[in-house]
Design a protein around this motif. Structure first.
Motif, mmCIF file in Angstrom:
data_model
loop_
_atom_site.group_PDB
_atom_site.id
_atom_site.type_symbol
_atom_site.label_atom_id
_atom_site.label_comp_id
_atom_site.label_asym_id
_atom_site.label_seq_id
_atom_site.Cartn_x
_atom_site.Cartn_y
_atom_site.Cartn_z
ATOM 1 N N GLU A 114 1.076 -1.158 -0.175
ATOM 2 C CA GLU A 114 0.027 -0.009 -0.161
ATOM 3 C C GLU A 114 0.743 1.166 -0.027
ATOM 4 O O GLU A 114 2.046 1.347 0.619
ATOM 5 N N LEU A 115 0.488 2.284 -0.774
ATOM 6 C CA LEU A 115 1.084 3.444 -0.778
ATOM 7 C C LEU A 115 0.191 4.623 -0.824
ATOM 8 O O LEU A 115 -0.842 4.564 -1.797
ATOM 9 N N ASP A 116 0.200 5.533 0.497
ATOM 10 C CA ASP A 116 -0.766 6.502 0.281
ATOM 11 C C ASP A 116 -2.044 6.219 0.014
ATOM 12 O O ASP A 116 -2.952 6.881 -0.707
ATOM 13 N N GLY A 117 -2.580 5.062 0.549
ATOM 14 C CA GLY A 117 -4.225 4.873 0.317
ATOM 15 C C GLY A 117 -4.504 3.947 -0.843
ATOM 16 O O GLY A 117 -5.536 3.366 -1.224
ATOM 17 N N MET A 118 -3.306 3.634 -1.860
ATOM 18 C CA MET A 118 -3.576 2.684 -2.840
ATOM 19 C C MET A 118 -2.786 1.684 -2.664
ATOM 20 O O MET A 118 -1.788 1.339 -2.296
ATOM 21 N N SER A 119 -3.796 0.416 -2.802
ATOM 22 C CA SER A 119 -3.100 -1.048 -2.485
ATOM 23 C C SER A 119 -2.891 -1.516 -3.806
ATOM 24 O O SER A 119 -3.352 -1.180 -5.005
ATOM 25 N N PHE A 120 -1.816 -2.365 -3.740
ATOM 26 C CA PHE A 120 -1.406 -3.361 -4.964
ATOM 27 C C PHE A 120 -0.971 -4.748 -4.544
ATOM 28 O O PHE A 120 -0.935 -5.008 -3.176
ATOM 29 N N SER A 121 -0.625 -5.389 -5.364
ATOM 30 C CA SER A 121 -0.271 -7.015 -5.112
ATOM 31 C C SER A 121 0.995 -7.204 -5.465
ATOM 32 O O SER A 121 1.526 -8.356 -5.075
ATOM 33 N N ASP A 122 1.887 -6.327 -6.358
ATOM 34 C CA ASP A 122 3.066 -6.892 -6.624
ATOM 35 C C ASP A 122 3.774 -5.480 -6.939
ATOM 36 O O ASP A 122 3.123 -4.251 -6.889
#
Length: 917
Positions: free
Chosen positions: A832-840
């Motif tokens: 996660e970066l500043d409220g944005m999630s991701f998987s890779d």
């Protein structure tokens, strides 16, 4: 022979740059001592009785509390935090982060409208002791007062301590260790603002008597001398003729302790966190210590809304990182405010406070006042009671618009790559430049800024001397003299002044970045003549004089010269040749060419059309690639590769050649994307197209044909996590440990290098054993080890900023090789970066692409790289305008370079002081 007097003359030339120590002139018969502040922070130190009700909560507590205000069921709130916040490495998969800024009513931002959240009634600091003064003269009769732990005076006013002393991040430790929150703010603001200086003058400072204390700001930031940021003693600091902070207080020295009379004190800062410290009825208590340093207390009344807003404007990040409940702080400061009532509402607008001061000896150079550098009065510098009226503060907060200030012209030492490029430009690429250069200093993230803070040491002079003599010998040797010397001497064994003049007329303006003055040409020719006679060889004599040019401060330093600006009476700008250098080193990372020098000589460079024409020519030149490479090599901190090591047993593929190829891969990717294709800067973090060598192909485990072509274009297939430069070896290998990966180091680099978001350093007593124990059967992956490591709440806040982003890169080992498992367990690369999630890692690239801080960080970096100094708070409107222009231009780098290079802000300077001989 002639070497001793020659070197003596060079030392005389270098003298002004090697050491400048000018003390403030004292009046006849008076003694003056000057100091630079090493620390300045709230005096929140207390005993065991200070917080009998306990400490105030950490963020998870008040975030949960406020989410319940929105009607979120308790069970759901607990589940959300169990999943997200308590698992420190976990990606944000629930919506609490996105609604936290409006947690008061789900609509209004709680930092702009703190009263949308009910008063949380922060636990106050009580107890017996508190630093400060009896400001209102009521003493113990007033109630709610303290006893000063140093003087034991009763009735001390320090309501700021009462409001914040039981907030964990404001919990003070035994001096001189400051509270965590205020130490962080000090450390990130100190490099970007002028140092604060104290000068004490009295008849005899070893005896009791009357003294005058001056508290002012410097043009120069504080100079630190080690990894712990300790402030260097006995450094010279320049003070403007009309400094922004210029406080003069009268006091008495008794038994080595100075106490001043009440006065108004304003302390200017360039930090966006704390734009101004302002105190009414302020007093100083200063102790002259036996080791020459200074320790003291400043007490007075501060506008409480300024204190609140310094937290609120960084909002959720400040709360999350330090556990400072901003809306609750608003209520606490307003409740304990104790002075200067608003004329209309009667509400107190100022709060009593005390700050601790630590300072070390320094020299102060006060610049002379001239008709052109008198600063107009600041309407905020002489406040009365209405200065603290809350409506006035709110209006000031939203309407203030300060123009970018003029910077002081200075000197910047050539960096090694610039030195080499100039030699190659003037004498050709076949001239070998070998030897050791003086080490550079990185400041505010860039060597380009640190270049203005370094000189030449005695050892460095020896090194530059050897380099210069080596270059000069090659220029005049039989291999090169026919092409580099524009004439033949009358005799190879005799001096020839006419030929020497032709040679120096050709090369010296390119080395000095300006025409030589008549006396400079005479000196160069005279030295060549004397050396030729002594050595019996014209070319050896010419080489001796050329070495002198290469060793002079006019070559080694980019000296800036100011001149009056005819378009703005009373203002100053760089003169045409300094302007040419500023432009050339910015865009090309080398000295001006003959065309640019000609534009400066003719005056065209000082016209809008002439400047625009030269900027377009330079942007279209093949030399722009070298300039862009230098910019990004500095920004991405590729100098760290010089000391990067890997455990050869674990990573046998990592070699010095791989390290070189890793840097080149990223620079080629940048040049292709930003210059060749004129692409969107943000696409650097999502692109799968790059360049590889067979050696890098082996590291990445992808096929690269060994066909003798060297570098070959390559595109990683869709679905491959290697997307963006943050997934390349130049990033993941550089920001790793020698024997294992590091999500924390990578996350920290993502924040600081790519997003310009500083992360506080870890406390000195942190135990990293759990995080580094790769053989612990209970914690097989780095994610598990970091989760166990962050059981200490003091560590949790900062790691939450770094680790969730860095963990997305865990598929890349310390040498950048790809892996899917660690100790047999499949890696979890969600982040996660500043409220944005991701998987890779590819998702991380998309988050960087879409994060507004990514592009604004580049704007700030490019501008400070060009200007050679950190941007001040007053320049934020200009930087925001550049942000918008950058976006309007499709985030294309050449357009950003054009805007900066064509702007008068880049060439505006303050009134000149001294110039080099």
């Amino acid at each position: 022979m002639i070497r001793a007097p020659f070197r003596h003359a060079l030392l005389q030339w270098l003298g002004p740059l090697v050491c400048v120590c000018l003390a403030v002139p004292a009046t006849s018969g008076a003694e003056t001592r000057s100091f630079v502040l090493a620390y300045f922070y709230p005096a929140n130190y207390y005993g065991a009785d200070t917080c009998p009700r306990g400490m105030n909560p950490f963020p998870d507590v008040f975030f949960k509390r406020d989410l319940k205000l929105l009607g979120v069921p308790q069970a759901k709130v607990n589940a959300m935090f169990d999943q997200d916040y308590k698992v420190q490495n976990g990606p944000t998969t629930t919506p609490w982060v996105s609604v936290v800024a409006t947690r008061g009513n789900g609509r209004d931002n709680v930092y702009l409208h703190p009263t949308t959240v009910p008063d949380a009634h922060l636990k106050p600091a009580v107890g017996r002791y508190g630093y400060g003064f009896d400001l209102d003269g009521k003493g113990v009769a007033r109630g709610r007062s303290y006893e000063d732990p140093d003087t034991h005076q009763l009735g001390i006013d320090n309501q700021l301590f009462r409001a914040t002393g039981c907030i964990p991040a404001y919990k003070g430790y035994p001096p001189p260790q400051p509270p965590l929150e205020t130490e962080y703010r000090w450390e990130i603001s100190r490099p970007s603002m002028g140092a604060w200086l104290i000068t004490i003058t009295g008849e005899d400072l070893s005896k009791d008597g009357d003294v005058t204390v001056s508290l002012m700001d410097s043009i120069d930031p504080v100079t630190s001398h080690d990894a712990n940021a300790r402030v260097q003693r006995d450094i010279t600091y320049r003070v403007a003729a009309q400094p922004a902070s210029n406080n003069v207080l009268r006091g008495k020295l008794t038994g080595g302790v100075i106490i001043t009379e009440p006065a108004t004190v304003t302390m200017q800062s360039d930090s966006y966190l704390q734009p101004r410290y302002h105190f009414l009825q302020a007093r100083l208590r200063l102790t002259l210590k036996a080791d020459g340093s200074l320790r003291g207390v400043l007490g007075g009344y501060q506008p409480w809304f300024d204190l609140y807003w310094s937290h609120a404007k960084v909002g959720y990040i400040d709360e999350r990182g330090f556990g400072v409940d901003a809306p609750a702080l608003y209520y606490a400061l307003r409740r304990y405010a104790d002075a200067y009532p608003d004329p209309q509402s009667g509400e107190k607008t100022a709060i009593s406070a005390a700050y601790l001061i630590d300072a070390v000896p320094a020299f102060v150079n006060r610049l002379a006042i001239t008709a052109n550098n008198v600063r107009p009065p600041d309407p905020q510098a002489s406040p009365g009671a209405t200065r603290f009226a809350l409506p006035v503060l709110l209006r000031t907060l939203w309407t203030k618009n300060v123009a970018a200030p003029a910077r002081t012209a200075g000197a910047r030492r050539l960096r090694p790559d610039q030195y080499r490029r100039i030699i190659a430009d003037v004498f050709g690429p076949s001239i070998d430049v070998s030897g050791r250069f003086e080490p550079d200093v990185r400041e505010a993230g860039l060597f380009a800024i640190g270049a203005g803070r370094v000189g030449v040491t005695a050892t460095g002079l020896e090194q530059y001397d050897a380099i210069a003599r080596g270059i000069a010998a090659q220029v005049v040797d039989e291999r090169h003299r026919e092409t580099l010397i524009p004439c033949r001497p009358r005799s190879a064994t005799l001096a020839d002044d006419a030929c020497a003049v032709q040679f120096f007329a050709k090369v010296a303006p390119l080395l000095y970045r300006r025409p030589l003055a008549a006396n400079e040409m005479q000196q160069a020719v005279a030295l060549a003549n004397a050396s030729a006679q002594a050595l019996g060889n014209f070319h050896d004599g010419l080489a001796t004089s050329l070495a002198g040019l290469l060793l002079s401060p006019q070559f080694l330093f980019r000296q800036e010269i100011a001149e009056p600006d005819p378009d703005q009476p009373g203002a100053y700008r760089l003169n045409a040749y300094s302007k040419a250098s500023q432009l050339s080193f910015f865009l090309w990372n080398t000295a001006p060419d003959r065309k640019l020098l000609a534009a400066a000589a003719s005056g065209r460079l000082n016209t809008s059309s002439g400047l625009a024409s030269e900027v377009e020519r330079m942007l279209g030149s093949p030399r722009l690639e070298a300039g862009v490479r230098a910019l990004f090599a500095d920004m991405l901190q590729f100098d760290l590769f010089d000391t990067l090591t890997k455990d050869a047993t674990i990573y046998p593929k990592w070699t010095a050649r791989v390290a070189q190829d890793a840097q080149e891969q990223t620079l080629r990717t940048i040049v292709e994307q930003l210059l060749a294709e004129q692409g969107d800067y943000r696409d650097l973090f999502t692109t799968r197209r790059t360049f590889l060598t067979p050696l890098l192909g082996s590291l990445y485990r992808v096929p690269v044909a060994q066909n003798g072509a060297g570098w070959q274009p390559y595109e990683f297939p869709a679905g491959d996590p290697r997307a963006g430069i943050q997934a390349q070896a130049s990033f993941v290998a550089l920001h790793s440990h020698p024997g294992l990966s590091s999500p924390t180091l990578r996350g920290k680099a993502l924040r600081e290098v790519l997003l310009c978001s500083p992360v506080p350093p870890p406390p000195g007593n942190v135990n990293f054993t759990v995080a580094q124990d790769t053989h612990n059967p209970n914690y097989r992956t780095m994610r598990e080890r970091l989760t166990a490591h962050r059981t200490d709440p003091t560590c949790a806040g900062c790691h939450k900023l770094m680790d969730p982003a860095g963990l997305a890169l865990e598929n890349f080992d310390s040498d950048a090789g790809f892996r899917q498992r660690e100790n047999g367990q499949r890696l979890d690369t969600r982040g996660e970066l500043d409220g944005m999630s991701f998987s890779d890692a590819a998702g991380l690239g998309r988050a960087l692409h879409d994060n507004p801080a990514t592009s604004s960080c580049l704007v700030r970096r490019v501008y400070t790289y060009a200007a050679g100094r950190a941007a001040g708070r007053q320049e934020l409107p200009w930087l925001r305008a550049l942000d918008q222009l950058f976006a309007d231009d499709g985030y294309r780098l050449p357009a950003l370079l054009r805007h900066i290079a064509s702007s008068s802000s880049l060439y505006r300077v303050a009134a000149p002081t001294e110039r080099l001989p």
